[in-house]
Write an enzyme that holds these catalytic residues in place. Structure first.
Site, PDB file in Angstrom:
ATOM      1  N   HIS A 187      29.920  35.598  56.234  1.00 48.87           N
ATOM      2  CA  HIS A 187      31.334  35.937  56.027  1.00 48.87           C
ATOM      3  C   HIS A 187      32.205  36.790  57.317  1.00 48.87           C
ATOM      4  O   HIS A 187      31.020  37.249  58.212  1.00 48.87           O
ATOM      5  CB  HIS A 187      30.597  37.475  54.878  1.00 48.87           C
ATOM      6  CG  HIS A 187      30.317  36.711  53.637  1.00 48.87           C
ATOM      7  ND1 HIS A 187      28.277  37.806  53.347  1.00 48.87           N
ATOM      8  CD2 HIS A 187      30.642  36.386  52.590  1.00 48.87           C
ATOM      9  CE1 HIS A 187      28.144  36.546  52.741  1.00 48.87           C
ATOM     10  NE2 HIS A 187      28.997  35.532  51.366  1.00 48.87           N
ATOM     11  N   SER A 242      35.000  30.878  47.425  1.00 50.71           N
ATOM     12  CA  SER A 242      33.738  32.243  46.649  1.00 50.71           C
ATOM     13  C   SER A 242      33.488  32.825  47.265  1.00 50.71           C
ATOM     14  O   SER A 242      34.697  33.412  48.185  1.00 50.71           O
ATOM     15  CB  SER A 242      32.011  31.107  47.014  1.00 50.71           C
ATOM     16  OG  SER A 242      32.287  30.527  48.854  1.00 50.71           O
ATOM     17  N   ASP A 297      27.667  39.734  58.984  1.00 52.03           N
ATOM     18  CA  ASP A 297      26.593  39.080  58.989  1.00 52.03           C
ATOM     19  C   ASP A 297      25.924  37.451  59.293  1.00 52.03           C
ATOM     20  O   ASP A 297      24.868  37.446  58.918  1.00 52.03           O
ATOM     21  CB  ASP A 297      25.867  39.484  57.352  1.00 52.03           C
ATOM     22  CG  ASP A 297      27.192  38.321  55.880  1.00 52.03           C
ATOM     23  OD1 ASP A 297      27.970  37.434  56.909  1.00 52.03           O
ATOM     24  OD2 ASP A 297      26.886  39.431  55.069  1.00 52.03           O
TER      25      ASP A 297
END
Length: 256
Positions: free
Chosen positions: A190, A14, A187
């Protein structure tokens, strides 16, 4: 296809994979380490879960491909582990289904070739406060907790142990730093450059210690076109040349 043929390492997953070639990303670091040794191929998909991944396995990894990857590094779990939305929409995948989806991914990859090796990355932790701070104004009922992340990480590790697949326990590895909540993420979810360095170090440890033939650790893979040449830079003696094919002085980390 360009030659000469090199081992192919595929990163499948992902957003943590898709962003892996960003500045200081773990995929970019691997590409630098394996320059002239292996091709790092990115197959990352922002927002995906394991449910979407199994739908494209045959397209991303066709069994009849002339060249099969030497290594596949797989990461799904962060989106799967998000709390379910009341509408039934969203990326959440119940834990039992997540386990079976990851089993299907591993089984498919194991069927590609006797020489295709696999590493799973387990679900990392998150900075819960920063996640809420950054996303509450954009998304409805967004639930990311370390309790959920840990349960999916442990399930991934247990599955890998059962199936004989190598695994990197990201949930534990990132938390070895005292300042992990701020240092390892951009963040809250990530990976930052510092978080990516931890991931690379863990992957290299697996590649160094795995009982695989051939060994896929960067020091064991021949460097392409590594022969001495009269066209290399002239050495200080003014009579010989210096072969730069193994130089690593430009690395910020001298990887083992």
């Amino acid at each position: 296809m360009v030659g000469p043929a090199r081992p192919q390492f595929v990163l499948f997953g992902s957003s943590i994979v898709q962003l892996g070639f960003g500045q200081g990303g773990w995929g970019a670091i691997l590409a630098d380490i394996y320059a002239r040794k292996a091709d790092i191929v990115l197959r990352g998909y922002f927002g995906w879960n394991s449910r979407r991944a199994i739908q494209v396995l045959d397209q991303v990894f066709p069994k009849d491909a002339a060249l099969q990857p030497s290594l596949v590094i797989v990461y799904f779990g962060g989106n799967d582990s998000m709390g379910p939305h009341s509408s039934g929409l969203g990326p959440h995948v119940p834990l039992p289904e997540y386990i079976e989806n990851m089993r299907k991914i591993a089984t498919h990859l194991q069927s590609l070739s006797e020489k295709t090796r696999i590493i799973f990355l387990s679900c990392p932790p998150v900075n819960e406060h920063k996640v809420h701070e950054n996303t509450s104004q954009f998304f409805s009922e967004l639930v990311r907790t370390n309790e959920l992340c840990q349960s999916y990480s442990e399930a991934c590790r247990k599955l890998c142990q059962e199936m004989g697949v190598e695994v990197v326990d990201l949930f534990s590895a990132l938390q070895k730093r005292d300042d992990w909540m701020d240092a390892c993420f951009t963040d809250g979810v990530h990976l930052s450059a510092e978080g990516s360095k931890i991931v690379v170090g863990e992957i290299l440890n697996v590649l160094k210690e795995a009982d695989w033939e051939p060994c896929l650790h960067w020091k064991s893979i021949p460097t392409e076109f590594a022969e001495d040449s009269p066209y290399d830079l002239v050495a200080a003696d003014g009579k010989t040349t210096s072969n730069p094919s193994e130089w690593t002085f430009h690395w910020e980390n001298q990887w083992d």
